[in-house]
Design an enzyme around this catalytic site. Structure first.
Site, PDB file in Angstrom:
ATOM      1  N   ASN A   1     -88.295  52.232  69.035  1.00 15.95           N
ATOM      2  CA  ASN A   1     -89.216  53.125  69.746  1.00 15.95           C
ATOM      3  C   ASN A   1     -88.526  54.265  70.482  1.00 15.95           C
ATOM      4  O   ASN A   1     -89.137  55.268  70.798  1.00 15.95           O
ATOM      5  CB  ASN A   1     -90.092  52.336  70.733  1.00 15.95           C
ATOM      6  CG  ASN A   1     -89.284  51.592  71.770  1.00 15.95           C
ATOM      7  OD1 ASN A   1     -88.520  50.693  71.432  1.00 15.95           O
ATOM      8  ND2 ASN A   1     -89.415  51.966  73.025  1.00 15.95           N
TER       9      ASN A   1
ATOM     10  N   TYR B   1     -71.949  42.667  79.221  1.00 12.44           N
ATOM     11  CA  TYR B   1     -72.421  43.442  78.065  1.00 12.44           C
ATOM     12  C   TYR B   1     -71.423  43.293  76.910  1.00 12.44           C
ATOM     13  O   TYR B   1     -71.817  43.085  75.751  1.00 12.44           O
ATOM     14  CB  TYR B   1     -72.581  44.910  78.461  1.00 12.44           C
ATOM     15  CG  TYR B   1     -72.881  45.860  77.324  1.00 12.44           C
ATOM     16  CD1 TYR B   1     -74.068  45.787  76.604  1.00 12.44           C
ATOM     17  CD2 TYR B   1     -71.968  46.870  76.967  1.00 12.44           C
ATOM     18  CE1 TYR B   1     -74.341  46.685  75.563  1.00 12.44           C
ATOM     19  CE2 TYR B   1     -72.235  47.759  75.940  1.00 12.44           C
ATOM     20  CZ  TYR B   1     -73.416  47.665  75.238  1.00 12.44           C
ATOM     21  OH  TYR B   1     -73.678  48.539  74.209  1.00 12.44           O
TER      22      TYR B   1
END
Ligand code: NAP
Length: 296
Positions: A22, A177
């Site tokens: 998106n 991360y």
């Protein structure tokens, strides 16, 4: 050669799923694949954002383009099962799965409702589960590809199996991360091993975008300023994944990234040596099966 979107072959008839399609790199990859006539499924956690992305692509290209959205929240196993079930009811093949979505460098340690650290949950376990549920359709599609989006940040990961959820150590966002992006590369390797041992023609490949100016780079302060100055545009950052997904010359376990590390046209990138550790790969695979309850 400056590999670019002109090198993407026509994708007519190819069914492609992209997670996080998106916005950011995912949206750009979606747009370029739609331009080449792929049958595209944008998997994103907000139905509204998915709808807007589909409309934006149709506005930029044309209304007859074959792009839809199916909701998918990678931190929610129920949502992943639901996505796979809708997909499997609608489509009988899956040519390209692009595991792109991620949360990045979360400032504070964040956990999912089921108690998993958020980077690992979204970036690794979610994609592990999704790929596992789509394994049968990948198996039945000749020459399918799974593209795993990693990061140069995988070098900061070390996967401490005694504390993957960062409960006992002081939380470190870059390392947390990094763990998830290192896990992505272990997964890409193990998946190829699985394809080979099952005698499947599918291939597993990986990519990273260097430093790309998506929304998430626009942070404040000197770091944000530097990122903005040094980051390459989104169209360029999307090229390594597009190449991994579509270049007919790609080989199993190729890893593409920008030529100059953080920027440049796509070229072969180097995975850290630690990704070669077979014991870690196996251990991570077993843990991922236990955590997700999905056994390939
Ligand atoms: N940009 C860079 O410089 C850079 C560098 C190295 C690696 N990468 C990698 O490139 C990929 C794309 O990065 P980007 O810069 O485009 O990131 P981004 O702009 O932050 O987009 C991340 C995407 O992931 C989606 N997402 C996050 N959590 C999700 C969840 N639980 N379920 C489903 N979707 C979820 C987001 O959806 P929402 O819109 O709902 O938040 C969004 O679509 C990531 O894998 C990232 O690690 C990027």
């Amino acid at each position: 050669m400056n590999w670019n979107t002109q090198h993407i072959p026509d994708q007519t008839g190819k069914v492609v799923i992209i997670t996080g399609g998106n916005r950011g790199l995912g949206f750009e990859i979606s747009l370029q694949l739609a331009k080449k006539n792929a049958i595209l499924i944008i998997a994103c956690r907000s139905a509204q954002k998915g709808k807007e992305a589909v409309e934006k692509i149709k506005q930029q290209l044309h209304n007859n383009i074959d792009v839809v959205t199916i909701p998918l929240d990678l931190t929610d196993l129920k949502s992943i099962h639901n996505f796979a079930s809708i997909f499997n009811q609608t489509y009988s093949r899956l040519d390209i799965l692009i595991n792109n979505a991620a949360v990045v460098n979360l400032k504070n340690r964040t956990i999912t409702p089921t108690g998993l650290e958020m980077h690992m949950a979204t970036n690794h376990y979610g994609h592990f589960a999704l790929t596992g549920l789509l394994y049968p359709v990948l198996k039945n599609t000749p020459d399918a590809r799974v593209v795993t989006m990693s990061s140069g940040g995988h070098k900061f990961g070390d996967l401490n199996f005694d504390d993957l959820n960062w409960e006992r150590r002081p939380y470190h966002r870059t390392k947390s991360y990094g763990d998830s992006k290192l896990a992505n590369l272990f997964f890409a390797r193990s998946l190829q091993h699985k394809f080979d041992s099952d005698g499947i023609s599918a291939i597993s490949v990986a990519a990273h975008p260097g430093l790309t100016a998506t929304e998430r780079q626009q942070t404040k302060g000197i770091g944000g300023w530097l990122s903005k100055k040094m980051a390459q545009p989104v169209w360029k950052g999307a090229l390594p994944a597009l190449r991994a997904a579509t270049d007919p010359h790609v080989q199993p376990l190729d890893y593409y990234g920008p030529r100059y590390g953080i920027s440049g046209y796509p070229s072969f990138a180097k995975m850290d040596k630690k990704t070669l550790d077979k014991d870690t790969a196996k251990h991570l695979w077993n843990i991922s099966e236990q955590v997700t309850g999905i056994y390939f």
